[in-house]
Motif scaffolding. Structure first.
Motif, PDB file in Angstrom:
ATOM      1  N   THR A 160       0.823  -1.379   0.144  1.00  0.00           N
ATOM      2  CA  THR A 160      -0.070  -0.126  -0.148  1.00  0.00           C
ATOM      3  C   THR A 160       0.914   1.159  -0.092  1.00  0.00           C
ATOM      4  O   THR A 160       2.252   1.059   0.225  1.00  0.00           O
ATOM      5  CB  THR A 160      -1.033  -0.056   1.247  1.00  0.00           C
ATOM      6  N   TRP A 161       0.220   2.401   0.014  1.00  0.00           N
ATOM      7  CA  TRP A 161       1.193   3.495   0.317  1.00  0.00           C
ATOM      8  C   TRP A 161       0.659   4.440   1.227  1.00  0.00           C
ATOM      9  O   TRP A 161      -0.766   4.522   1.421  1.00  0.00           O
ATOM     10  CB  TRP A 161       0.913   4.290  -1.189  1.00  0.00           C
ATOM     11  N   SER A 162       1.405   5.019   2.023  1.00  0.00           N
ATOM     12  CA  SER A 162       0.990   5.972   2.980  1.00  0.00           C
ATOM     13  C   SER A 162       0.927   7.298   2.264  1.00  0.00           C
ATOM     14  O   SER A 162       2.077   7.719   1.735  1.00  0.00           O
ATOM     15  CB  SER A 162       2.091   5.910   4.218  1.00  0.00           C
ATOM     16  N   ASP A 163       0.029   7.986   2.021  1.00  0.00           N
ATOM     17  CA  ASP A 163       0.004   9.320   1.328  1.00  0.00           C
ATOM     18  C   ASP A 163       0.187  10.697   2.395  1.00  0.00           C
ATOM     19  O   ASP A 163       0.333  11.621   1.602  1.00  0.00           O
ATOM     20  CB  ASP A 163      -1.380   9.493   0.628  1.00  0.00           C
ATOM     21  N   GLU A 164       0.303  10.399   3.581  1.00  0.00           N
ATOM     22  CA  GLU A 164       0.310  11.318   4.460  1.00  0.00           C
ATOM     23  C   GLU A 164       1.602  12.167   4.290  1.00  0.00           C
ATOM     24  O   GLU A 164       1.387  13.302   3.903  1.00  0.00           O
ATOM     25  CB  GLU A 164       0.176  10.744   5.774  1.00  0.00           C
ATOM     26  N   LYS A 165       2.653  11.475   4.322  1.00  0.00           N
ATOM     27  CA  LYS A 165       4.074  12.126   4.185  1.00  0.00           C
ATOM     28  C   LYS A 165       4.168  12.687   2.748  1.00  0.00           C
ATOM     29  O   LYS A 165       4.457  13.778   2.842  1.00  0.00           O
ATOM     30  CB  LYS A 165       5.253  11.045   4.373  1.00  0.00           C
TER      31      LYS A 165
END
Lengths: 369, 501, 347
Positions: A160-165
């Protein structure tokens, strides 16, 4: 006529066999689970069917994912259309039903890459695959309590991707560009989507360091160009010149925002997300300050590759560390300085990836909050 | 035991029931006869609760009751066997029988089909019908459906402690002779339990079955005759007895028609079972009236001339041209105009204004290359509004908002202005007040003077006699008799009724 | 005596039911246009700022009117197309697919033939209109010849259209960058961009078709009484097919304006048009069972929907309320425009 008849007959017979086989497979798997993680090597297949299950191809993002899957299949020396497409059209029920049908048809000899449409649907899909002895790798949607290592070898991986950063990074670029003061608006994705929430959160995180910038408004634009266009023009009515920067949840929204600004003869810095080719061109031209490339092509390819190579026995998932079973996909920040270079490297020629380098570009093990 | 006292019912412009007294005794079969429009249907609707009377009382066993709806009437033991069968064809027989009363079979929220089937079988036994209650209703014959209908009403027997009154509205119209006899013996049998009100156009049947007969005319009961004293001729005279006002029907304006030319000719034409072997000729200036009861084939003949119905046998010739393709487009092209009985459905388009309605059948004449010449349309409309005295504020008025008489004039103007010279008028005065009726009569005479041939299905027999040059009497789709109606030597009402029923 | 026609009361009253129904949509529009500035005034009043009602309103300004019109024009074209169909008592749900196909084919042809209006690429415009007409024609043919209910036939055609657009683009977007074509959006006369004038001209053409041609009259006749239209010698099937064809042309115009507004043609170009256009037609007071209403109603309906969309954001209300408010408006519109006593069955 006779051809069709013959085909139907064959289907009937193979279907019956498959049903028997899959019934056996399920009970076998159940027995296996009863005795805890089994040291026994799960069955591997010389030539498993490779399938990608996803929403649909209308969306350029998913188009990229699937083209990665196709590139992987071609790298095996197979024709592009030997990749089986399961299209769920945004329905979790259809997603699960299609997978079950395919499991029955292939007798479990399946390497499946899938986005299960929503997180709760992931468990039944994975259980169905594990039960039938198929190998599955998932992308994006998964509940936090579900882990590949609980299923031995059959649940190969989750990416998955963490989009927050990254969203925070684009926000910082935007906030620097407007000199650390003024007002920004955010146009988000579908309100309940996880990436939409994370991308807005990224902006909020960045804003903590810029006390003189006000978040004027944030509205969901449903990842839709036309809707973004309308909302942006309404924002212009409400805030007018107070808007000094626009933070968009993805490129598609960005296009609508740019056109709304253009209709007013306004020019305000904006940042987007996803790194679609057209957005990259706009970054190169300076119309967009920054976008984030998540390399869906690689993501789609490597997800299929993981499932396939586990299915053939090329590697044994249960012997891999956890950070190789659950990991973040790559993110690349694109700004006007490197846009041209990036375009040449990733877009004008699709890079040939080594599909056996499963974890090279990845971004570390998934962290749960 | 069931009684109506001085019951009145008004509709806008019509006094439908005039102080009607009506009584049904236990174990009695009461007949009800009258012409179309005499008020039989209204009276029946009052009896079974579909209409509430404006004046007078409804009494059961001497107590005044008031029914808000048919369901309340049913709870008092009054049931109706409908002429247009009220069964829902895609349901099973038992579902139809217990429609709306399924609750008795519900156990734990589920219908006990077995119990319902048993109960339905008991009901069907009452009408001596031996069929599977789980059959789909559409698979039954008409006669069987009629009996199921009766069985459905007879469920009242179990539900109601008091007496039953059952209305039979034209129950024999779709039955064959032996089926009729079966039904009658059944009804006689059932008088042990219920009283019946029997409405029919077939005088012989009414005479045979009824203990007493009520004769209605113009919304009033004109006579009550006992079975023994009943005489067919006398009753028929009472049904129609009225002095015909020659002035009213513009008889003085009736001119002989042109016998040398023929507009429409039927040669032994049949259409399914609606009518058989019909021949006649319509000449310019002639009013040809088709007389018969409901379902005698009058309307079907009109529809055939217009092209809405294709005959199965025989030859139709319009203005010397033998018709092979029966379409409305063709009819319009040949100059046939049709004013249907249901003005709201086939006569005018509500929502379109006066001039739009008038040019609907002739838009080609008011357009070039698809673009309408609205000004010409409007001036046409103004001409005809003046000519026919149509009461409308302007040409922009929505036709749906006009009164019935004015709607009828718009329809006539539509065809006349398009140059139609064969006019088919189906009940042109239905629902109109007296003044509007006279206007329509006037128009019919004018049309004749202009050489138009008119085929008329009249609202009443007087109207038919008063207006027509020629009368053709039909019964059950077959030709009965032709009358010449020259002024001064017109047939009497009695002559017609005699052949009709 | 089975039926007695009621005589209508002489309609001398000023506030008749028909009058109220006729003008309600316009009143709603005026009400909304005055309501949103009131909220703005309330907000500033609460904050203690100087604010003269209307005069200081950001919503009630020419520039915002232009924004609302820009947002409304493509939807207006699509809604006008479907208005004709609804007047006939049918429904057309193929707009999303048709718009996508027309937009995509237009963009391909435009780019392929030179990429600027100053070249032969202008031919892409008539081509797009022809494609719209062809899709509508097939739609009508399927509906009439195969006797499939119009909602089903057109819905299916819509899916075919979306699939076709996807097949053509492979999921990509096509950018139409020509300055001359984009002047639809960027060049303004008297504060309004050219696309607004294009839409106005199309609206007048639609009005002409509706009121001055046999075709328009036939739509009303078929919708008001199909039996009667048939009994008056009209070829009802032909009218239907022509209606669907005409609707297809207007969908194509909608597609062109949508591309002009965003500069992108893609499979998603048609998204949301179904909801917006049907809502607009109904809210504008055109009856779903046919015969009543027209293109002016549709204009009012489209403006109502877009004023709400714009106004909600301008006064800072959350987005999810918009859909709710629109839903309530649709129900209200149907309730107001239906004489429910005369409709015995609601299916």
């Amino acid at each position: 006529m006779s051809f069709i008849k013959k085909f139907i007959e064959q289907e009937k017979i193979s279907r019956r066999n498959l049903l028997l086989a899959s019934a056996y497979g399920i009970s076998g798997a159940a027995a296996m689970r009863m005795f805890g993680p089994s040291p026994v090597q799960a069955a591997t297949y010389a030539d498993p069917t490779i399938a990608w299950s996803y929403r649909n191809r209308t969306n350029p993002y998913w188009n990229e994912i699937v083209s990665g899957g196709e590139a992987f299949v071609e790298s095996l020396g197979k024709p592009k259309d030997s990749l089986t497409h399961l299209i769920n059209e945004g329905s979790s029920e259809k997603s699960l039903a299609d997978v079950k049908a395919l499991l029955a048809k292939t007798n479990g000899e399946l390497a499946l890459a899938i986005d299960t449409n929503d997180a709760p649907n992931c468990r039944p899909v994975v259980e169905a695959c594990a039960g039938a002895g198929a190998y599955v790798s998932t992308l994006w949607n998964k509940t936090d309590d579900l882990h590949p290592w609980d299923f031995g070898d059959n649940y190969v991986s989750h990416m998955t991707w963490s989009d927050e950063k990254p969203a925070e990074q684009t926000a910082r670029i935007l906030l620097e560009a407007i000199g650390g003061k003024g007002g920004v608006v955010h146009l988000g994705g579908i309100a309940s989507n996880n990436p939409a929430i994370e991308r807005l959160q990224g902006l909020k995180n960045a804003l903590k360091d810029y006390p003189d910038v006000e978040l004027l408004d944030a509205q969901p634009a449903d990842w839709d160009t036309q809707k973004a266009n309308q909302i942006m023009s309404s924002f212009i009515t409400r805030y007018g010149d107070e808007i000094t920067g626009v933070h968009c949840a993805n490129d598609t929204i960005g296009y609508g925002v740019l056109e709304a600004l253009r209709a007013e003869g306004m020019s305000v810095p904006i940042v987007t997300y996803d790194g679609n080719p057209q957005a990259v061109e706009l970054v190169a031209k300076g119309d967009i300050l920054a976008t984030v490339f998540t390399n869906p092509h690689w993501g789609g390819g490597v997800t299929a590759a993981l499932a396939y190579h586990a299915a053939t026995g090329a590697f044994k998932p249960s012997e891999e560390p956890n950070e190789h079973r659950e990991f973040y996909g790559p993110t690349i920040m694109i700004t006007p300085e490197d846009a041209v270079e990036f375009k040449a490297a990733y877009l004008d020629n699709v890079p040939t990836y080594d599909w056996k380098d499963f974890w090279g570009p990845s971004n570390g093990q998934i962290l749960y909050k | 035991m069931y009684e109506l006292r001085q019951v009145d019912k008004h509709f806008p412009g019509v006094h439908a029931l005039k102080a009607v007294d009506f009584k049904v005794n236990r174990h009695e079969i009461v007949g009800l006869v009258g012409e179309n429009g005499a008020g039989k249907s209204t009276l029946m609707k009052v009896i079974y609760g579909a209409y509430q009377p404006d004046g007078g009382d409804v009494l059961i066993d001497g107590t005044v009751v008031r029914f808000q709806n048919p369901r309340m009437a049913m709870d008092h033991g009054i049931g109706m066997v409908f002429q247009e069968q009220s069964l829902i064809l895609n349901l099973t027989v038992m579902e139809n029988i217990f429609l709306g009363y399924e609750q008795q079979f519900v156990k734990l929220g589920v219908i006990d089909w077995k119990a319902m089937s048993e109960a339905a079988r008991r009901q069907l036994a009452k009408v001596k019908l031996d069929i599977d209650p789980a059959m789909t209703t559409s698979d039954l014959s008409f006669a069987q459906r009629q009996l199921v209908e009766l069985a459905k009403v007879l469920t009242l027997e179990e539900r109601i402690d008091g007496d039953l009154v059952i209305l039979l509205d034209e129950p024999t119209s779709v039955l064959a002779q032996e089926e009729v006899e079966l039904l009658f013996s059944l009804v006689r049998d059932l008088t042990k339990r219920a009283s019946f009100i029997f409405v029919s156009h077939r005088m012989e049947e009414v005479l045979e079955l009824s203990d007493r007969i009520y004769v209605m005319k113009d919304g009033a009961v004109v006579d009550v005759v006992a079975h023994d004293g009943a005489d067919k001729d006398a009753i028929q005279h009472k049904m129609v007895g009225r002095d015909v006002d020659k002035e009213y029907y513009r008889e003085q304006k009736q001119k002989p028609y042109d016998e040398d030319k023929v507009l429409v000719r039927f040669d032994g034409v049949s259409s399914g079972n609606r009518y058989t072997d019909i021949s006649f000729a319509l000449h310019p200036g002639e009013v040809l009236c088709l007389v018969g009861t409901e379902g005698s084939g009058r309307e079907a003949i009109l529809r055939t001339i217009f092209g809405l119905e294709t005959p199965t046998k025989g030859q139709v010739t319009i203005k010397g041209e033998t018709i092979s393709r029966f379409t409305a487009q063709n009819g319009v092209k040949l100059g046939v105009g049709y004013t249907p009985r249901e003005r709201k459905i086939e006569g005018i388009v509500a929502g379109m204004n006066v001039y739009e309605n008038m040019t609907l059948s002739q838009m080609g004449n008011y357009a070039s290359a698809g673009v309408l010449k609205v000004n010409e349309e409007k001036s046409l409309a103004r001409t005809w509004i003046e000519r026919l005295g149509i009461k409308t504020p302007d040409v922009y008025k929505d036709c749906g908002g006009l009164s019935g008489g004015n709607q009828q004039k718009v329809v006539l103007a539509k065809w006349r202005s398009a140059g139609a010279d064969i006019m088919l008028l189906d009940h042109p005065t239905r629902g109109l007040d007296i003044g509007a009726k006279e206007d329509v009569y006037e128009m019919i005479r004018e049309m004749c003077a202009a050489g138009v041939g008119v085929v008329l299905v009249a609202d009443t027999l007087e109207e038919a006699i008063g207006l027509s040059h020629t009368i053709i009497v039909l019964k059950d789709g077959a030709f009965q008799k032709r009358f010449d109606g020259k002024p001064g030597s017109k047939p009497s009402l009695y002559d017609l009724v005699h052949h009709m029923i | 005596m089975t039926d007695i026609t009621a005589q209508s009361a002489p309609g001398a009253r000023f506030l008749t039911r028909e009058r109220i129904i006729k003008w309600t949509p316009l009143l709603v529009l005026v009400f909304l246009v005055l309501l949103f500035p009131f909220f703005e005034w309330l907000e500033d009043f609460g904050a203690g700022k100087e604010h003269m009602y209307l005069a200081d309103s950001r919503f009630f300004s020419i520039r915002n009117a232009a924004r609302i019109f820009i947002a409304a024009t493509p939807a207006l074209m699509v809604a006008i197309g479907v208005t004709f169909i609804i007047i006939m008592g049918s429904i057309d749900l193929s707009m999303e697919g048709t718009v996508s196909v027309c937009a995509v084919i237009f963009a391909f042809a435009f780019i392929g033939w030179g990429g600027t209006l100053a070249s032969w690429a202008w031919l892409a415009i008539p081509v797009a209109l022809l494609v719209g007409a062809a899709l509508g024609f097939i739609n009508g043919l399927v509906h009439v010849r195969l006797k499939i209910p119009s909602f089903m036939a057109s819905l299916a055609m819509g899916f075919v259209g979306t699939g076709l657009a996807l097949l053509l683009t492979g999921g990509d977007r096509i950018r139409v960058e020509d300055e001359l074509f984009r002047s639809l959006l960027t060049v303004r006369w008297f504060n309004f961009p050219i696309m607004v004038y294009v839409a106005a001209v199309m609206l007048l053409i639609a009005w002409f078709i509706q009121s001055r041609t046999t075709l328009g009259r036939n739509f009303y006749a078929v919708g008001g009484g199909e039996e009667l239209a048939h009994a008056s010698g009209l070829n009802v099937n032909r009218v239907r097919i022509m209606g669907f064809t005409l609707a297809g042309v207007f969908f194509a115009v909608g597609a062109l304006l949508a591309v002009g507004r965003i500069g992108i043609a893609e499979t998603a170009t048609g998204n949301n048009f179904m909801f917006v256009s049907i809502t607009s037609v109904v809210v504008g007071g055109t009856a779903l069972w046919g015969g009543i209403g027209g293109v002016w109603n549709t204009l009012v309906g489209v403006l109502i929907v877009n004023v709400i969309n714009n106004g909600m954001v301008v006064i800072g209300l959350p987005n999810f309320l918009q859909d709710g408010v629109l839903g309530i408006l649709v129900i209200l519109a149907v309730v107001l425009s239906t004489d429910r006593k005369s409709v015995s069955f609601v299916k």
